[in-house]
Design a protein around this motif. Structure first.
Motif, PDB file in Angstrom:
ATOM      1  N   GLN A   1       0.827  -1.202   0.000  1.00  0.00           N
ATOM      2  CA  GLN A   1       0.000   0.000   0.000  1.00  0.00           C
ATOM      3  C   GLN A   1       0.866   1.260   0.000  1.00  0.00           C
ATOM      4  O   GLN A   1       0.534   2.269  -0.649  1.00  0.00           O
ATOM      5  N   LEU A   2       2.004   1.185   0.745  1.00  0.00           N
ATOM      6  CA  LEU A   2       2.917   2.334   0.770  1.00  0.00           C
ATOM      7  C   LEU A   2       3.491   2.608  -0.607  1.00  0.00           C
ATOM      8  O   LEU A   2       3.569   3.754  -1.060  1.00  0.00           O
ATOM      9  N   LEU A   3       3.873   1.545  -1.343  1.00  0.00           N
ATOM     10  CA  LEU A   3       4.389   1.718  -2.704  1.00  0.00           C
ATOM     11  C   LEU A   3       3.291   2.212  -3.621  1.00  0.00           C
ATOM     12  O   LEU A   3       3.521   3.060  -4.489  1.00  0.00           O
ATOM     13  N   GLY A   4       2.071   1.674  -3.461  1.00  0.00           N
ATOM     14  CA  GLY A   4       0.975   2.081  -4.331  1.00  0.00           C
ATOM     15  C   GLY A   4       0.607   3.539  -4.139  1.00  0.00           C
ATOM     16  O   GLY A   4       0.152   4.206  -5.073  1.00  0.00           O
ATOM     17  N   ASP A   5       0.734   4.030  -2.910  1.00  0.00           N
ATOM     18  CA  ASP A   5       0.437   5.449  -2.672  1.00  0.00           C
ATOM     19  C   ASP A   5       1.527   6.369  -3.210  1.00  0.00           C
ATOM     20  O   ASP A   5       1.338   7.596  -3.259  1.00  0.00           O
ATOM     21  N   GLU A   6       2.723   5.751  -3.625  1.00  0.00           N
ATOM     22  CA  GLU A   6       3.849   6.501  -4.215  1.00  0.00           C
ATOM     23  C   GLU A   6       4.332   7.594  -3.274  1.00  0.00           C
ATOM     24  O   GLU A   6       4.758   8.685  -3.687  1.00  0.00           O
ATOM     25  N   THR A   7       4.261   7.295  -1.976  1.00  0.00           N
ATOM     26  CA  THR A   7       4.798   8.278  -1.009  1.00  0.00           C
ATOM     27  C   THR A   7       6.310   8.211  -0.918  1.00  0.00           C
ATOM     28  O   THR A   7       6.958   9.150  -0.457  1.00  0.00           O
ATOM     29  N   VAL A   8       6.902   7.092  -1.359  1.00  0.00           N
ATOM     30  CA  VAL A   8       8.363   6.952  -1.307  1.00  0.00           C
ATOM     31  C   VAL A   8       8.978   7.142  -2.673  1.00  0.00           C
ATOM     32  O   VAL A   8      10.192   6.968  -2.854  1.00  0.00           O
ATOM     33  N   GLY A   9       8.170   7.388  -3.627  1.00  0.00           N
ATOM     34  CA  GLY A   9       8.688   7.605  -4.983  1.00  0.00           C
ATOM     35  C   GLY A   9       7.685   7.201  -6.028  1.00  0.00           C
ATOM     36  O   GLY A   9       6.801   6.363  -5.769  1.00  0.00           O
ATOM     37  N   ALA A  10       7.820   7.775  -7.205  1.00  0.00           N
ATOM     38  CA  ALA A  10       6.888   7.469  -8.281  1.00  0.00           C
ATOM     39  C   ALA A  10       7.176   6.105  -8.870  1.00  0.00           C
ATOM     40  O   ALA A  10       8.315   5.639  -8.898  1.00  0.00           O
ATOM     41  N   LEU A  11       6.124   5.409  -9.320  1.00  0.00           N
ATOM     42  CA  LEU A  11       6.233   4.089  -9.947  1.00  0.00           C
ATOM     43  C   LEU A  11       5.852   4.208 -11.410  1.00  0.00           C
ATOM     44  O   LEU A  11       4.968   5.011 -11.780  1.00  0.00           O
ATOM     45  N   ASN A  12       6.499   3.346 -12.204  1.00  0.00           N
ATOM     46  CA  ASN A  12       6.097   3.329 -13.606  1.00  0.00           C
ATOM     47  C   ASN A  12       4.873   2.434 -13.760  1.00  0.00           C
ATOM     48  O   ASN A  12       4.396   1.829 -12.801  1.00  0.00           O
TER      49      ASN A  12
END
Length: 832
Positions: free
Chosen positions: A623-634
């Motif tokens: 969920q933390l990665l999906g919210d892109e709070t630690v960085g943008a995802l491709n």
């Protein structure tokens, strides 16, 4: 004239004393001559003035003496009156004392506020003092009366002394005596009269008890007369009804006893009553009063009555006995006797009845055929001896060396008290059982039974019993038979060999206790032998028994005790050692399987708990990665993150289901009951599947009434139930199909149904879908872990409901969950 000296006259005690100042006093007695008095004074008088005074005094003294004499007569009369009045007062006092002491009583008098005066027998109060009067101290009422009576008399005495209020009380002393207290105000005094009434009270009590007993006896007699079904009445001297019982009221249909008496409703008509009175007057006083058989209407029906009416001191009493049934019974008796005669004619037993004079009065057809006697001869009422002589002449009686003595012995039965039995063996080979039964009115009844066939059957029976005994003796299975008295009547060789019983012991017919004691040497377990003993000797209930015996050498026997006729019991033993060994092996294998299943459940439970923590971390970091709070995802990373999230969620649901099942198995899962809005719960469960419905192109139909309302349940578990059912329905539905949710409610139940249009399932699969870890694809790509429906059933049953499944291949599937609207009492009590 000047007087130098004064004179004084003194009258006392009937004498006149004249004294002149300066001279000694001189007494003048009544009747004394005036000249003497004057001479007495004259010697001292020196002039005429003194003489005049003397004469005046003399005249005055004479007048005074005359007045004294007249007053003295009045005083004497007054004294006599006073003496008479005193004598009368003394007489009245004596009479008062006599009346006061005539019975045990005490008079207590109060004058003002002073101490009372007591008169009479004071022993009435304290039981010790003798009769007397004048006692000033009245003992406290509490010292010699009962507490209640003492309070009552104290209150009454205070009211008497204060306001003059009279009273009358009956008091009881502590010694058991009765005292009558009467208080009244008289001449300004308060008077209390205490009079002993013990004897009167006791007599009154005895009379009351006598009256009570008489009333109770009369009531009991009336109740007794009311309880009998025969009408009973009593008339007064005028012939009118004075009392009737309830049976009379019912007979005349009066409604009540009062209505029958006030209306004078008669059971018998005028003619019948006159007939009874006329016969009563004609009959002598010592004559026997026979009942009159009359006809009357009783309770609306014509009945025949035996009426008896008798004169008594206060009138007449009568009773009517309904003999209609008796007449009917008498007629029935005659018909029954005729029927009995016809019945006796049909019996195979020959019957002959002789009267006290030994003449034949009845015989049936079997008697006539047995002896071949002529009907005319029998109708002539022959003597018993004549019949015996004719039978001997035709050689139909047993051959006797001394026929005369034998005949006397046969006819002696007329003088016997009890029935006798004899056996006659006829020359033609027949055997007769002859019973001679004396009649109570005199005479004799003969019963002749031809037992020839019975004797043949007995012989055959004995032979058959010997064959059966030989057959049982050759069986390999141990067999024993016990009689109704608990003794061993038969045991085959296998039974004796198994338990090592010697032939001598078997020949003595030992009791069951002795047999069990011998058998317990080889099979020491006591419990089955107690059951066997109860089955053999039990009296209240005789039922079959099966038990198992183990012998010390390892042999296992199945024992069966079967009741037999006439109280006997059959005991059979079968060697089941081989089957028991197989059963034990299967039991051990089943125990191993159960331990394996328990180990599996423990492993799954443990692994589920261990997987839950890292899985929670994975979901959190995803969920933390999906919210892109630690960085943008491709785009590809977002896609991979979504796959991780969905897989983790499915895995978490699976783990939660496993934990819920484990909690249910452990009995630790508790429902959080609350008021659940049915419509909101369905909507919440549907929202959790909106994405799957959209991805699968499956439409959802909701059939939920607007007035479905609420019910008490665990809302979270109800949503979980709906979610699992909908997830299962979506998984087994093809794109374009419909899934429908139906909710119905009545007064006692709420029904939730989930219906899909999938391929359905056969009956053998439907029977296992609620089992754990049962998962079937049924031609679809959906495959779960097999816990959804198992969770559904467990949660519904925890709510006190039930789950049903309807499915056929090609027809889809309907799963229905039924919840009680109100919580079952038993389950609620268990939860508490």
């Amino acid at each position: 004239m000047r007087v130098e000296k004064a004179a004084r006259i003194v009258v006392c005690a009937g004498s006149l004393v004249v004294a002149i100042a300066g001279t000694p006093a001189r007494a003048v007695e009544p009747g004394m001559d005036a000249s003497a008095v004057a001479a007495g004074f004259g010697q001292h008088t020196h002039n005429a003035a003194g003489l005049a005074i003397l004469i005046g005094l003399t005249v005055f003294a004479t007048i005074v003496a005359l007045l004294y004499m007249r007053e003295r007569g009045g005083w004497a009369r007054r004294e006599r009156d006073l003496v008479d009045e005193l004598s009368a007062l003394r007489g009245a006092h004596d009479r008062a004392e006599m009346l006061l002491n005539a019975e045990r009583q005490v008079l207590v008098t109060w004058s003002g506020r002073g101490a009372p005066t007591l008169e009479g027998d004071l022993s009435l109060i304290d039981g010790k003092q003798a009769p007397g009067s004048g006692q000033a101290a009245l003992p406290d009422f509490e010292t010699w009366l009962h507490a209640v009576d003492a309070d009552a008399v104290n209150t009454a005495v205070e009211a008497l002394r204060a306001r003059g209020t009279g009273f009358r009380l009956s008091l009881r002393t502590q010694s058991g005596r009765f005292v009558d207290a009467h208080g009244q105000a008289l001449s300004g005094r308060a008077i209390l009269r205490l009079r002993e009434t013990t004897d009167e009270k006791r007599e009154l009590i005895d009379q009351r008890m006598t009256l009570y007993e008489a009333r109770r006896s009369l009531s009991a007699l009336s109740s007794l007369l009311d309880s009998i079904p025969q009408p009973v009445w009593r008339r007064n001297r005028d012939g009118a009804l004075a009392w009737v019982n309830l049976a009379y009221v019912a007979a005349v249909e009066a409604g009540s006893r009062e209505a029958a008496l006030e209306g004078g409703i008669e059971l018998l008509d005028r003619h019948a009553r006159d007939l009874i009175v006329r016969d009563e007057t004609r009959r002598p006083a010592s004559g026997v009063r026979a009942a009159h058989r009359l006809s009357a209407v009783v309770a609306g029906g014509r009945r025949t009555l035996d009426v008896s009416e008798t004169a008594i001191e206060t009138g007449r009493v009568g009773i009517a006995v309904d003999v209609s049934e008796l007449e009917s019974v008498r007629a029935d008796l005659h018909r029954q006797m005729d029927a009995n005669v016809r019945t006796l004619d049909q019996l195979p037993t020959a019957v002959a009845i002789f009267d006290a004079s030994q003449r034949l009065i009845f015989h049936n057809a079997a008697y006539r055929h047995l002896w071949g006697l002529d009907q005319g001869f029998l109708d002539g009422r022959p003597l018993d001896g004549e019949i015996l002589d004719r039978l001997r002449a035709t050689r139909k009686l047993p051959e006797q060396a001394d026929f005369k003595s034998w005949k006397s012995d046969v006819l002696a039965a007329y003088r016997a008290v009890e029935a006798s039995e004899a056996w006659w063996y006829l020359p033609d080979g027949r055997s007769l059982r002859v019973v001679a039964d004396p009649n109570p009115q005199g005479g004799l009844t003969y019963l002749f039974d031809d037992v020839s066939e019975n004797m043949k059957l007995e012989s055959r029976y004995n032979a058959l019993m010997r064959v059966q005994a030989e057959t049982l003796d050759t069986l390999k299975e141990p067999v024993a038979v016990f009689g109704a008295d608990g003794r061993l009547t038969f045991a085959n060789r296998a039974f004796a060999t198994l338990w090592r019983l010697d032939p001598e012991t078997l020949g003595e017919r030992p009791r069951v206790d002795a047999v069990i004691a011998a058998c317990q040497v080889l099979s020491p377990d006591e419990d089955p032998w107690l059951d066997i003993r109860g089955a053999i000797t039990g009296l209240e209930s005789r039922a079959g028994l099966t038990c198992r015996l183990e012998i010390v050498d390892g042999t296992v026997l199945d024992c069966a005790a079967q009741p037999l006729p006439e109280g006997a019991t059959l005991l059979t033993l079968i060697d089941v050692t081989a089957s028991v060994n197989v059963e034990r092996a299967l039991t051990d294998k089943n125990d191993a399987l159960e331990r394996t299943s328990q180990l599996r459940d423990t492993f799954v439970n443990h692994v589920s708990y261990e997987l839950r923590s890292p899985l929670t971390n994975i979901i959190g970091f995803t969920q933390l990665l999906g919210d892109e709070t630690v960085g943008a995802l491709n785009e590809r990373q977002r896609e991979y993150s979504g796959h991780i999230m969905r897989s983790s969620g499915a895995l978490l649901v699976m783990i939660n289901d496993i934990l819920d099942l484990a909690s249910i198995d452990a009995g630790s899962l508790e429902l959080t009951r609350e008021v659940v809005d049915v419509r909101a719960t369905v909507d919440a469960a549907v929202r959790g599947l909106e994405d799957r419905l959209a991805d699968s192109a499956i439409s959802l139909d909701l059939d939920v009434p607007d007035d479905v309302g609420t019910f008490v349940a665990d809302g979270k578990r109800v949503r979980q139930i709906l979610f699992n059912l909908l997830s299962n329905a979506v998984g087994f539905s093809a794109p374009g199909q419909h899934v429908r949710v139906e909710v119905r409610r009545d007064a006692s139940e709420l029904t939730l149904s989930v219906v899909d249009q999938g391929q359905g399932m056969p009956a053998e699969v439907a029977a296992r879908v609620f089992d754990r870890f049962e998962s079937h694809t049924l031609g679809t790509r959906h495959r779960g872990v097999g816990l959804g429906l198992s969770i559904v059933r467990s949660f519904v049953e925890l709510h006190g409901g039930r789950v049903s499944l309807e499915s056929e291949p090609g027809q889809g599937t309907r799963v229905t969950c039924t919840f009680p609207v109100s919580e079952p009492t038993a389950r609620r009590d268990a939860a508490e």
